[in-house]
Design an enzyme around this catalytic site. Structure first.
Site: not given
Length: 341
Positions: A119, A159-160, A191, A214-216, A333
């Site tokens: 990201c 951002g989160e 998210s 958000s696992l990934h 994304c």
């Protein structure tokens, strides 16, 4: 006295502010209607508000509005908006058009603290949280200034969201309030990269907003390499927090999984994802990794992507492949980065 942005106040906070100056609290609903339904930019435009109150409001508050710096449109119709904030910082917002929906991807911070490998948002570091007004202002610009009809609202931009929980919660309250923007909570998705205290707070918010994780990666070692936040909030604790969210809200969680070639696209990775998805009774959104500057991460070949997806479906996991849009204008994304002067 320094003026404050009135759009940072929820309806209840505005009622309290009016009571303090001996004004009836019902005026708060009228003011909200002018701000969010009509979209006025000055207190003088509020027709059913007495002049004495307009004057009082003008002494203490101003009506915030985002300034558009750049508007880009992708060949696939996706639109990216770069907004310049009052302190000369920048955020990016994306509007994704589909057949039956228009989804706005909202930013919640300038930059990001969490530096996920795939990201761009965290590559320039973290500057600050966005205020409730700056969050809702992204929606208001699209809906009021440009007359776009938005159907879905996702906190998946820069951002989160759960690292800026208090301001995000206020923004959602304004969005959901019938006297405010009147947006149904089930049309709102937050998210998170896995901020457990934020998940705990969100489940007690009292609104059935959607939660997307958000696992990934499905093991701590690999996830910590891709997402440093995992070192603080490891997978097992995160999964338990998600189970608590599901139990409290009754809402299904979505697992976001960015596929990266040779990193998390093996059959073993798929089986780990199946295990977590089945434990949480979650659906899975597979996303192809987007190219970002300075990164060696790439999406897998389409054949391998299809095999990965079919492995999930074969084990009765609901899985969809979300095609990233707007790549040619860096709106896909993981590509939102803002800019600096």
């Amino acid at each position: 006295m320094r003026k404050k942005d009135i759009k940072n106040l929820t309806l209840n906070a505005l009622k309290e502010a009016l009571i303090e100056i001996n004004e009836p609290p019902y005026r708060a609903g009228q003011i909200f209607s002018w701000l969010y339904r009509v979209g006025v930019h000055s207190f003088d435009e509020m027709g059913n508000i007495p002049q004495t109150l307009k004057t009082a409001l003008g002494r203490s508050y101003y009506i915030g509005k985002l300034k558009l710096y750049k508007h880009l449109k992708s060949i696939d119709g996706t639109e990216k908006f770069v907004f310049e904030l009052t302190d000369n910082r920048f955020i990016e917002t994306v509007l994704i058009h589909a057949k039956h929906r228009n989804t706005v991807c909202l930013s919640t911070q300038v930059g990001c603290k969490f530096a996920c490998a795939f990201c761009s948002s965290g590559r320039g570091g973290f500057d600050r949280d966005l205020t409730p007004s700056e969050i809702t202002g992204q929606i208001l610009y699209l809906e009021r200034e440009l007359k776009h009809k938005v159907t879905n609202y996702v906190f998946m931009g820069m951002g989160e969201p759960l690292d800026n929980y208090e301001n995000v919660a206020k923004a959602i309250a304004i969005m959901n309030d019938p006297k405010g923007m009147g947006i149904g909570s089930r049309r709102i998705t937050i998210s998170t990269c896995g901020i457990i205290p934020g998940i705990e707070k969100l489940k007690n918010l009292g609104l059935q907003v959607n939660l997307s994780l958000s696992l990934h990666a499905t093991g701590d070692r690999k996830r910590s390499a891709l997402m440093p936040v995992n070192r603080k909030y490891p997978l097992e604790a995160l999964i338990k927090a998600c189970e608590g969210y599901i139990e409290k809200t009754g809402r299904m969680i979505t697992l976001e999984y960015v596929l990266m070639k040779g990193v998390n696209d093996s059959a073993q990775d798929a089986d780990g994802l199946i295990s977590i998805a089945r434990r949480l009774r979650a659906k899975v959104n597979l996303i192809l990794c987007s190219a970002i500057s300075g990164s060696s991460l790439w999406p897998p070949e389409r054949k391998k992507v299809n095999m990965f997806k079919q492995r999930l479906i074969g084990k009765k996991v609901k899985a969809t492949l979300r095609e990233s849009k707007g790549k040619d204008v860096l709106a896909a994304c993981g590509q939102l980065a803002g800019r600096r002067k």
